[in-house]
Design an enzyme around this catalytic site. Sequence first.
Site, short mmCIF file in Angstrom:
data_model
loop_
_atom_site.label_atom_id
_atom_site.label_comp_id
_atom_site.label_asym_id
_atom_site.label_seq_id
_atom_site.Cartn_x
_atom_site.Cartn_y
_atom_site.Cartn_z
N THR A 1 -1.30 -2.30 -13.18
CA THR A 1 -1.60 -1.65 -14.75
C THR A 1 -2.75 -0.72 -14.44
O THR A 1 -2.74 0.41 -14.93
CB THR A 1 -2.05 -2.81 -15.38
OG1 THR A 1 -1.17 -3.59 -15.83
CG2 THR A 1 -2.18 -2.10 -16.96
N ARG B 1 11.85 -7.92 0.69
CA ARG B 1 11.67 -7.55 2.40
C ARG B 1 10.73 -8.61 2.94
O ARG B 1 10.99 -8.97 4.06
CB ARG B 1 11.34 -6.34 2.61
CG ARG B 1 12.34 -5.27 2.43
CD ARG B 1 11.89 -3.91 2.71
NE ARG B 1 10.94 -3.46 1.67
CZ ARG B 1 10.15 -2.14 1.96
NH1 ARG B 1 10.26 -1.50 2.82
NH2 ARG B 1 9.39 -1.74 0.93
N THR C 1 9.56 -11.59 -7.00
CA THR C 1 8.32 -12.07 -6.52
C THR C 1 7.08 -12.01 -7.08
O THR C 1 6.12 -12.55 -6.80
CB THR C 1 8.49 -11.78 -4.87
OG1 THR C 1 7.85 -10.41 -4.77
CG2 THR C 1 9.59 -12.15 -4.16
N ASN D 1 15.95 -5.67 -11.35
CA ASN D 1 14.58 -5.42 -11.68
C ASN D 1 13.72 -4.66 -11.00
O ASN D 1 12.85 -3.88 -11.26
CB ASN D 1 13.81 -6.93 -12.06
CG ASN D 1 12.34 -6.58 -12.19
OD1 ASN D 1 11.82 -6.14 -13.44
ND2 ASN D 1 11.60 -7.06 -11.30
N ALA D 2 14.05 -4.71 -9.63
CA ALA D 2 13.40 -4.17 -8.57
C ALA D 2 13.24 -2.66 -8.94
O ALA D 2 14.38 -1.83 -9.14
CB ALA D 2 13.84 -4.37 -7.23
N GLY D 3 11.94 -1.97 -8.81
CA GLY D 3 12.17 -0.68 -8.95
C GLY D 3 10.57 0.01 -9.07
O GLY D 3 9.58 -0.86 -8.59
N TYR E 1 11.67 9.09 -10.73
CA TYR E 1 11.88 8.02 -11.02
C TYR E 1 12.43 7.87 -12.50
O TYR E 1 13.66 7.21 -12.56
CB TYR E 1 10.56 7.38 -11.20
CG TYR E 1 10.56 5.83 -11.87
CD1 TYR E 1 10.79 4.69 -11.23
CD2 TYR E 1 9.99 6.04 -13.24
CE1 TYR E 1 10.71 3.60 -12.33
CE2 TYR E 1 9.96 4.66 -13.92
CZ TYR E 1 10.13 3.52 -13.60
OH TYR E 1 9.97 2.35 -14.16
#
Length: 253
Positions: free
Chosen positions: A187, A41, A18, A84-86, A149
């Site tokens: 960023t 979510r 998204t 890709n989510a992370g 991570y």
Amino acid sequence: MLPAIDFDGQVALVTGGTRGLGRAIAARLADAGAKVIVCGRNAPETLPDSVHFVSGDIRAPEQARAMVDEIAETHGRFDILVNNAGGSPPCPIEDASPRFIDAITRLNFLGPLYLAQAAHPYMAKQKSGSIVNIASVSGIRPSPGTAVYGSAKAALLNLTQTLAQEWGKDNIRVNAIIVGLAKTENTELTYGDADAQEQVSRSLPLGRMCEGSDVADAAAFLCSPMASYISGARLEVDGGGERPYFLDLVKGN
């Protein structure tokens, strides 16, 4: 001239699609003809054309499986999974609570694992499928300030190569993209203000940070027939890599 990438008739799920890199990947696959679904979510206010949203939390195994089942049953197939989510906020490891460690690990490693498990039966039945795991340079070098991570991304890279070997018999290809220093909505939180970002960009061999389109094109390639014999690969999309810091400490540099 390279052939155009065509995903007409294929069905793809892009997690974290998204916003940021995931949104760029979703749009690239949709532009090439895929039926693209993104998940999260909360539904976003807008999405690129031909990209659809399903609600779910990839960190919960039952929800991950339900999402994949819904997509496959609705569209009759399941061809592409882009994990890709992370992400992770900075946190010194000595301050990381068990709850924090669990949340970051579930998002960056267990979620992709659950989704791959859910996608496997559909891809195996089709005797075709492509899984692309979006990893990070934090998984291949020290990751001070984001140790959990980095460790989760390292585990994701190992999972990529292991699944490529286990599932190759079903013509399921599993690859990873190791993303370098990238521009996203966050960023400034990661790299500082515009001046700091410019300095970071100048430090990279190609003179700029990674853009969403760079990762999107790499993902499209790995999912395409042009990569039909590529599996278990780690494609580094990092503009040539980070300059070793010690070089700037050496006199004369």
